[in-house]
Design a protein around this motif. Sequence first.
Motif, PDB file in Angstrom:
ATOM      1  N   LEU A 259       0.920  -1.206  -0.091  1.00 61.13           N
ATOM      2  CA  LEU A 259      -0.080  -0.074  -0.015  1.00 61.13           C
ATOM      3  C   LEU A 259       1.009   1.392   0.090  1.00 61.13           C
ATOM      4  CD1 LEU A 259      -2.958   0.434   0.069  1.00 61.13           C
ATOM      5  CD2 LEU A 259      -2.803   0.690   2.497  1.00 61.13           C
ATOM      6  N   ILE A 260       1.310   1.589  -1.185  1.00 59.37           N
ATOM      7  CA  ILE A 260       2.233   2.647  -1.249  1.00 59.37           C
ATOM      8  C   ILE A 260       1.309   4.035  -1.907  1.00 59.37           C
ATOM      9  CG2 ILE A 260       4.144   3.784  -2.575  1.00 59.37           C
ATOM     10  CD1 ILE A 260       5.270   0.748  -2.791  1.00 59.37           C
ATOM     11  N   ILE A 261       1.300   4.936  -0.818  1.00 61.47           N
ATOM     12  CA  ILE A 261       0.604   6.148  -1.275  1.00 61.47           C
ATOM     13  C   ILE A 261       1.173   7.309  -2.070  1.00 61.47           C
ATOM     14  CG2 ILE A 261      -1.235   7.892  -0.304  1.00 61.47           C
ATOM     15  CD1 ILE A 261      -1.597   5.745   1.805  1.00 61.47           C
ATOM     16  N   LYS A 262       1.107   7.779  -3.105  1.00 60.17           N
ATOM     17  CA  LYS A 262       1.610   8.937  -3.704  1.00 60.17           C
ATOM     18  C   LYS A 262       1.048  10.084  -3.336  1.00 60.17           C
ATOM     19  CE  LYS A 262       2.301   5.926  -8.076  1.00 60.17           C
ATOM     20  NZ  LYS A 262       1.908   6.023  -9.522  1.00 60.17           N
ATOM     21  N   ASN A 263       1.464  11.066  -3.227  1.00 55.89           N
ATOM     22  CA  ASN A 263       1.142  12.548  -3.047  1.00 55.89           C
ATOM     23  C   ASN A 263       0.695  12.618  -1.385  1.00 55.89           C
ATOM     24  OD1 ASN A 263       1.444  12.857  -5.785  1.00 55.89           O
ATOM     25  ND2 ASN A 263      -0.828  12.623  -6.025  1.00 55.89           N
ATOM     26  N   GLU A 264       1.243  11.522  -0.684  1.00 56.15           N
ATOM     27  CA  GLU A 264       0.788  11.524   0.794  1.00 56.15           C
ATOM     28  C   GLU A 264       1.383  12.716   1.660  1.00 56.15           C
ATOM     29  OE1 GLU A 264       0.251   8.259   4.115  1.00 56.15           O
ATOM     30  OE2 GLU A 264       1.936   8.144   2.750  1.00 56.15           O
ATOM     31  N   ASN A 265       2.548  13.249   1.258  1.00 56.30           N
ATOM     32  CA  ASN A 265       3.237  14.333   2.236  1.00 56.30           C
ATOM     33  C   ASN A 265       2.999  15.646   1.408  1.00 56.30           C
ATOM     34  OD1 ASN A 265       4.084  12.437   4.150  1.00 56.30           O
ATOM     35  ND2 ASN A 265       5.493  11.842   2.512  1.00 56.30           N
ATOM     36  N   ILE A 266       2.354  16.096   0.478  1.00 57.34           N
ATOM     37  CA  ILE A 266       2.170  17.222  -0.201  1.00 57.34           C
ATOM     38  C   ILE A 266       1.276  18.116   0.736  1.00 57.34           C
ATOM     39  CG2 ILE A 266       0.947  18.463  -2.006  1.00 57.34           C
ATOM     40  CD1 ILE A 266       1.658  16.279  -3.949  1.00 57.34           C
ATOM     41  N   THR A 267       1.806  19.282   0.944  1.00 58.08           N
ATOM     42  CA  THR A 267       0.931  20.300   1.856  1.00 58.08           C
ATOM     43  C   THR A 267       0.652  21.460   0.978  1.00 58.08           C
ATOM     44  OG1 THR A 267       3.300  21.252   2.386  1.00 58.08           O
ATOM     45  CG2 THR A 267       2.224  19.269   3.978  1.00 58.08           C
ATOM     46  N   GLU A 268       0.985  21.749   0.048  1.00 57.10           N
ATOM     47  CA  GLU A 268       0.564  22.917  -0.872  1.00 57.10           C
ATOM     48  C   GLU A 268       0.196  22.676  -2.344  1.00 57.10           C
ATOM     49  OE1 GLU A 268       0.393  25.971   0.290  1.00 57.10           O
ATOM     50  OE2 GLU A 268       1.171  25.788   2.081  1.00 57.10           O
ATOM     51  N   ILE A 269      -0.762  23.042  -2.678  1.00 56.66           N
ATOM     52  CA  ILE A 269      -1.186  23.009  -3.940  1.00 56.66           C
ATOM     53  C   ILE A 269      -0.176  23.672  -5.003  1.00 56.66           C
ATOM     54  CG2 ILE A 269      -3.109  23.828  -5.776  1.00 56.66           C
ATOM     55  CD1 ILE A 269      -5.163  23.239  -3.712  1.00 56.66           C
ATOM     56  N   ASP A 270       0.253  22.913  -6.119  1.00 59.37           N
ATOM     57  CA  ASP A 270       0.941  23.547  -6.947  1.00 59.37           C
ATOM     58  C   ASP A 270       0.287  24.193  -8.115  1.00 59.37           C
ATOM     59  OD1 ASP A 270       2.722  24.279  -8.916  1.00 59.37           O
ATOM     60  OD2 ASP A 270       3.720  22.268  -8.995  1.00 59.37           O
ATOM     61  N   LEU A 271      -0.105  25.625  -7.717  1.00 54.67           N
ATOM     62  CA  LEU A 271      -1.080  26.409  -8.595  1.00 54.67           C
ATOM     63  C   LEU A 271      -0.498  26.706  -9.825  1.00 54.67           C
ATOM     64  CD1 LEU A 271      -3.925  27.336  -7.999  1.00 54.67           C
ATOM     65  CD2 LEU A 271      -3.113  29.849  -7.432  1.00 54.67           C
ATOM     66  N   LYS A 272       0.797  26.913  -9.752  1.00 53.21           N
ATOM     67  CA  LYS A 272       1.581  27.312 -11.143  1.00 53.21           C
ATOM     68  C   LYS A 272       1.283  26.189 -12.114  1.00 53.21           C
ATOM     69  CE  LYS A 272       5.922  28.654 -13.106  1.00 53.21           C
ATOM     70  NZ  LYS A 272       7.300  29.069 -12.964  1.00 53.21           N
ATOM     71  N   GLU A 273       1.735  24.999 -11.838  1.00 52.44           N
ATOM     72  CA  GLU A 273       1.639  23.569 -12.606  1.00 52.44           C
ATOM     73  C   GLU A 273       0.069  23.420 -12.885  1.00 52.44           C
ATOM     74  OE1 GLU A 273       3.020  20.659 -15.269  1.00 52.44           O
ATOM     75  OE2 GLU A 273       3.801  22.420 -14.335  1.00 52.44           O
ATOM     76  N   PHE A 274      -0.785  23.501 -12.090  1.00 50.18           N
ATOM     77  CA  PHE A 274      -2.225  23.196 -12.334  1.00 50.18           C
ATOM     78  C   PHE A 274      -2.479  24.280 -13.234  1.00 50.18           C
ATOM     79  CE2 PHE A 274      -6.674  23.158 -10.976  1.00 50.18           C
ATOM     80  CZ  PHE A 274      -6.956  21.799 -11.264  1.00 50.18           C
ATOM     81  N   SER A 275      -2.407  25.394 -12.939  1.00 47.78           N
ATOM     82  CA  SER A 275      -2.687  26.509 -14.176  1.00 47.78           C
ATOM     83  C   SER A 275      -2.245  26.219 -15.560  1.00 47.78           C
ATOM     84  CB  SER A 275      -2.279  27.682 -13.549  1.00 47.78           C
ATOM     85  OG  SER A 275      -3.105  28.183 -12.324  1.00 47.78           O
ATOM     86  N   PHE A 276      -1.002  25.657 -15.665  1.00 46.34           N
ATOM     87  CA  PHE A 276      -0.535  25.632 -16.974  1.00 46.34           C
ATOM     88  C   PHE A 276      -1.312  24.436 -17.683  1.00 46.34           C
ATOM     89  CE2 PHE A 276       2.202  22.605 -19.576  1.00 46.34           C
ATOM     90  CZ  PHE A 276       2.717  23.993 -20.424  1.00 46.34           C
ATOM     91  N   ILE A 277      -1.511  23.135 -16.821  1.00 50.11           N
ATOM     92  CA  ILE A 277      -2.377  22.245 -17.213  1.00 50.11           C
ATOM     93  C   ILE A 277      -3.713  22.605 -17.877  1.00 50.11           C
ATOM     94  CG2 ILE A 277      -3.328  19.944 -17.239  1.00 50.11           C
ATOM     95  CD1 ILE A 277      -1.161  19.278 -15.139  1.00 50.11           C
ATOM     96  N   CYS A 278      -4.433  23.439 -16.977  1.00 49.25           N
ATOM     97  CA  CYS A 278      -5.615  23.828 -17.351  1.00 49.25           C
ATOM     98  C   CYS A 278      -5.684  24.697 -18.370  1.00 49.25           C
ATOM     99  CB  CYS A 278      -6.157  24.597 -15.971  1.00 49.25           C
ATOM    100  SG  CYS A 278      -6.880  23.621 -14.797  1.00 49.25           S
TER     101      CYS A 278
END
Length: 299
Positions: A259-278
């Motif tokens: 049970l390996i969980i990705k993104n488990e330790n992310i504490t901030e939204i990556d708004l820059k990369e998310f905006s680029f994809i959108c």
Amino acid sequence: MSLKQKNKEILIVDGNNMLHRAYYKFSAMRSMSGTPTGITYGFIYILKGLISQLKPDDVYIIFDGGRSKERMGILNSYKDREKKEGWDADDFYRQKGLTNDMLTCLGVKVIEKKKTEADDMIWLLIRKLKRHNKITLISSDKDFNQCLSKEVQIWNPGKKCMVTIKNVEKLFGYKAESCVDYLILDGDASDKIPGMPGVGPKTAIKFLNEYGSIYNYLDNPKFKFKKWDRGKLEEVYLRNRELIDLRLFVRKYLTSKDLIIKNENITEIDLKEFSFICADNSIRTFMQPSFIKQFKNLL
């Protein structure tokens, strides 16, 4: 959220089930350049709606990592499905990759293990979490009815209702504890698993109402149901239980270390990369502060 935290409302999403829903429901969507964006838009849009409605403390998305080699060794035809009309595998997996990138930007936890089916990882996660938490699973796959308990409920998008341990019999005709036996007898057409020859839903339910379980029936040589061949029933039971019973399969082939969980330790939204994809996919509506807030509240 750590797996050790308790008394939380947990949302678990059958990722591939939702990918396919988005693929067909939003099939007409295109970016400004004409590239299909049905999954890229639809998956995140549906997920945001679920978060708004159910208000979970944490969210896990579980994707398929491929067909289980153990199950394929038991039944050659297992999940040997014909692709639906209009299916474009390259486009589907391109959009799945983008969806995964967006989930990472948003800090949503993702579980995917190569050559391991989502069903098994979902059961493994439920086993880890359910003792002290309330879990809502999102899937239209009837196989998951075997996971129902006082701690686990299922939102079924196909039936548009919440399936619980109290109403599953009214909705499906069998109790949660009889789900595996029902599927063993009736088979699972979507996974290409044949059931007991000549048996359909009504006969399967009648049998279970009369004898309780397949094991009870086979354990008592005096029991006779119609003209069933007891040898054939035992053969079908032993084969199909290995294929269908998630509890049995996980106990035999997986451990908590899987049970390996990705993104488990992310504490901030990556708004820059998310905006680029959108922007690249012409999905500017996701950039609204009210939309982003739904995901920020989970971190």
